[in-house]
Write a protein that holds these residues in place. Structure first.
Motif, PDB file in Angstrom:
ATOM      1  N   PRO A 295       0.833  -1.213   0.000  1.00  0.00           N
ATOM      2  CA  PRO A 295       0.000   0.000   0.000  1.00  0.00           C
ATOM      3  C   PRO A 295       0.866   1.262   0.000  1.00  0.00           C
ATOM      4  O   PRO A 295       1.959   1.273   0.564  1.00  0.00           O
ATOM      5  CB  PRO A 295      -0.805  -0.117   1.300  1.00  0.00           C
ATOM      6  CG  PRO A 295      -0.713  -1.547   1.712  1.00  0.00           C
ATOM      7  CD  PRO A 295       0.583  -2.055   1.198  1.00  0.00           C
ATOM      8  N   GLU A 304      -7.895  -2.342   4.244  1.00  0.00           N
ATOM      9  CA  GLU A 304      -6.770  -2.776   3.422  1.00  0.00           C
ATOM     10  C   GLU A 304      -6.296  -4.160   3.871  1.00  0.00           C
ATOM     11  O   GLU A 304      -6.168  -4.429   5.062  1.00  0.00           O
ATOM     12  CB  GLU A 304      -5.614  -1.777   3.527  1.00  0.00           C
ATOM     13  CG  GLU A 304      -5.852  -0.477   2.781  1.00  0.00           C
ATOM     14  CD  GLU A 304      -5.471  -0.584   1.315  1.00  0.00           C
ATOM     15  OE1 GLU A 304      -5.091  -1.689   0.873  1.00  0.00           O
ATOM     16  OE2 GLU A 304      -5.581   0.435   0.612  1.00  0.00           O
ATOM     17  N   ASP A 307      -0.726  -4.147   5.368  1.00  0.00           N
ATOM     18  CA  ASP A 307      -0.417  -3.013   6.232  1.00  0.00           C
ATOM     19  C   ASP A 307       1.095  -2.894   6.302  1.00  0.00           C
ATOM     20  O   ASP A 307       1.785  -3.876   6.584  1.00  0.00           O
ATOM     21  CB  ASP A 307      -1.013  -3.236   7.617  1.00  0.00           C
ATOM     22  CG  ASP A 307      -0.920  -2.002   8.512  1.00  0.00           C
ATOM     23  OD1 ASP A 307      -0.040  -1.166   8.276  1.00  0.00           O
ATOM     24  OD2 ASP A 307      -1.730  -1.887   9.446  1.00  0.00           O
TER      25      ASP A 307
END
Length: 490
Positions: A295, A304, A307
């Motif tokens: 990300p 999401e 991480d």
């Protein structure tokens, strides 16, 4: 103000003031970041609840690159821990005694937070509050404790990791980065259990760079080794009790036959190296996030799958490299600026209560939300709306006032811990006391970890799970008894 002036005047000439500034800036950015992205909404029952705004603001993801400052904490922590451990050994002490001394500044303010939250939760339960709601409030207030879990583990591992650093130098963080890469492969392709080690390997890698930075600065300081930076064990501008520490020959650059080993341990700090770290780190970060699978956001985004910070990823380590490069580039002008009395006094003031500010900043948000809701003045504008943006300034200002009140009440706990001068005469620690010290740390870490992994809506009448609370208090009690001298003659 008078005490701040005294501490500033007593600052040793060779002190690396930049370390203290980095810590003060990092804590300020964490607090402002958490407050700034908070969104207040109401649940089905009409009660206020909160979440992060990042999920609704994808354009802000690149802004998390300068906003993710946890690597700075661990870098500065590595520097501070290397400095204090070297001084402890120079005085004839050992690693176990150092760990015991280090626990005072970390555990005492944390105990104050947990005990106050537990008492408030018990009172709320007696008044008929729902146990699940109590847990939700306490869970939010104790979010900072997950960071403390990681840092406490790194502190416990500092003696053996510093020994590895002295033997293998910068090869150690390189191996740790390789282990993080292996964990990332596990997250992407399986088995996912490989990624669990990244919670440790990622932060250890950055912490090791702090060791190397300390070696570089102590070796090049014209007036001798820099005095202990104010970290989680001593406030800025003071050497526990307000007097300058004596010169520490053991932290001077070694010479003679070990010169090659010293060079291997030092962090290169020249301008070309700093530029290479900055540009190389940013390039790697773009490749891993914009092009690669990670990300773009360096902070947690609700929903999401991946991480970057939990656990640390290669992308986060690339960010750490870029941050280190920028830190090295700005070091000289920052040190000159910190020679001025006013900036240095401000840095001292923050570092005196730095852990208190961090631990209580979300409790301040809980209190302000509750107060505004009680008087019917709590706004809940839609994320990204003009009203939401307009609410940011008064929101931050009011939170600052509440936090200032909390720091005024609980900051002295941390300040007293810093003024106490443990381990002044050095000396060796018995095996029994050393084992109890490690056991105390283990219980404290275990209790905080259990609290962090317990879901936020689990019914907990005391807010914190009882096993976690018992383990933490037992560990903190053992460490306090040992610091008081209990068992030292047995």
């Amino acid at each position: 103000m008078r005490r701040l002036g005294q501490l500033a005047e007593r600052t040793p000439a060779g002190r690396e003031r930049y370390i203290d500034l980095l810590r003060a800036l990092a804590i300020t950015m964490v607090v402002a970041g958490h407050w700034g992205v908070t969104v207040i909404v109401r649940d089905a029952a009409g009660r206020p609840t909160g979440h992060s705004a990042l999920g609704d603001l994808p354009w802000a993801y690149p802004l998390t690159w300068p906003g993710q400052v946890l690597p700075v904490f661990f870098l500065v922590g590595g520097y501070a821990n290397a400095a204090s451990l070297a001084r402890r050994r120079e005085r004839g002490g050992d690693a176990a005694g150092w760990l015991l001394d280090r626990s005072a500044r970390l555990v005492r303010p944390t105990s104050a937070l947990l005990l106050v939250l537990t008492a408030a939760a018990a009172l709320a339960r007696l008044r008929g509050a729902d146990a699940a709601q109590i847990r939700t409030v306490v869970w939010f207030a104790t979010i900072p404790l997950w960071f403390l879990v990681a840092y406490l583990v790194v502190v416990v591992l500092t003696p053996p990791m510093h020994a590895l650093h002295r033997r293998y130098g910068l090869a150690v963080p390189l191996v740790l980065v390789a282990l993080v890469a292996l964990g990332d492969i596990g997250r992407l392709a399986g088995p996912t259990v490989l990624a669990d080690g990244n919670y440790l390997f990622g932060w250890l890698a950055v912490h090791q760079l702090g060791f190397a930075w300390y070696d570089a600065r102590s070796a090049t300081a014209a007036t001798g080794p820099p005095s202990r930076p104010a970290g989680t064990t001593a406030p800025a501008g003071t050497a526990q009790g307000g007097t300058a520490p004596p010169p520490t020959a053991g932290t001077r650059p070694p010479s003679g036959s070990d010169s090659a080993g010293v060079r291997r341990r030092r962090l290169p700090t020249s301008r070309p190296v700093a530029l290479a770290l900055l540009t190389g780190g940013l390039a790697a970060l773009v490749l891993l996030t914009v092009v690669g699978p990670w990300p773009v956001s360096m902070l947690h985004v609700p929903g999401e799958r991946l991480d970057n910070a939990s656990p640390p990823s290669l992308a986060l380590l690339a960010l750490a490299a870029a941050q280190l490069g920028l830190i090295l580039l700005l070091r000289d002008p920052a040190e000159r600026w910190l020679r001025r009395p006013r900036p240095w006094r401000a840095v001292i003031a923050v570092n005196l209560v730095v852990l208190t500010v961090f631990l209580w900043h979300l409790t301040a948000a809980v209190l302000l939300i509750g107060l505004l809701d009680a008087v019917g003045l709590l706004p809940t504008p839609r994320v990204g709306s003009a009203a939401w943006w307009g609410w940011r300034v008064p929101w931050l200002l009011m939170l600052s006032v509440v936090l200032a009140g909390l720091v005024a009440v609980f900051g002295p706990v941390e300040a007293r811990s810093a003024r106490h001068r443990p381990g002044r005469r050095g000396g060796r620690t018995s095996r029994a006391r050393a084992a109890l010290t490690v056991a105390g740390y283990a219980a404290v870490v275990g209790g905080l970890l259990v609290n962090s992994v317990t879901p936020q809506r689990t019914p907990e009448p005391l807010g914190t799970p009882v096993p976690a609370l018992v383990a933490y208090l037992a560990g903190a009690g053992v460490l306090r008894l040992l610091r008081s001298g209990w068992g030292s003659r047995g």
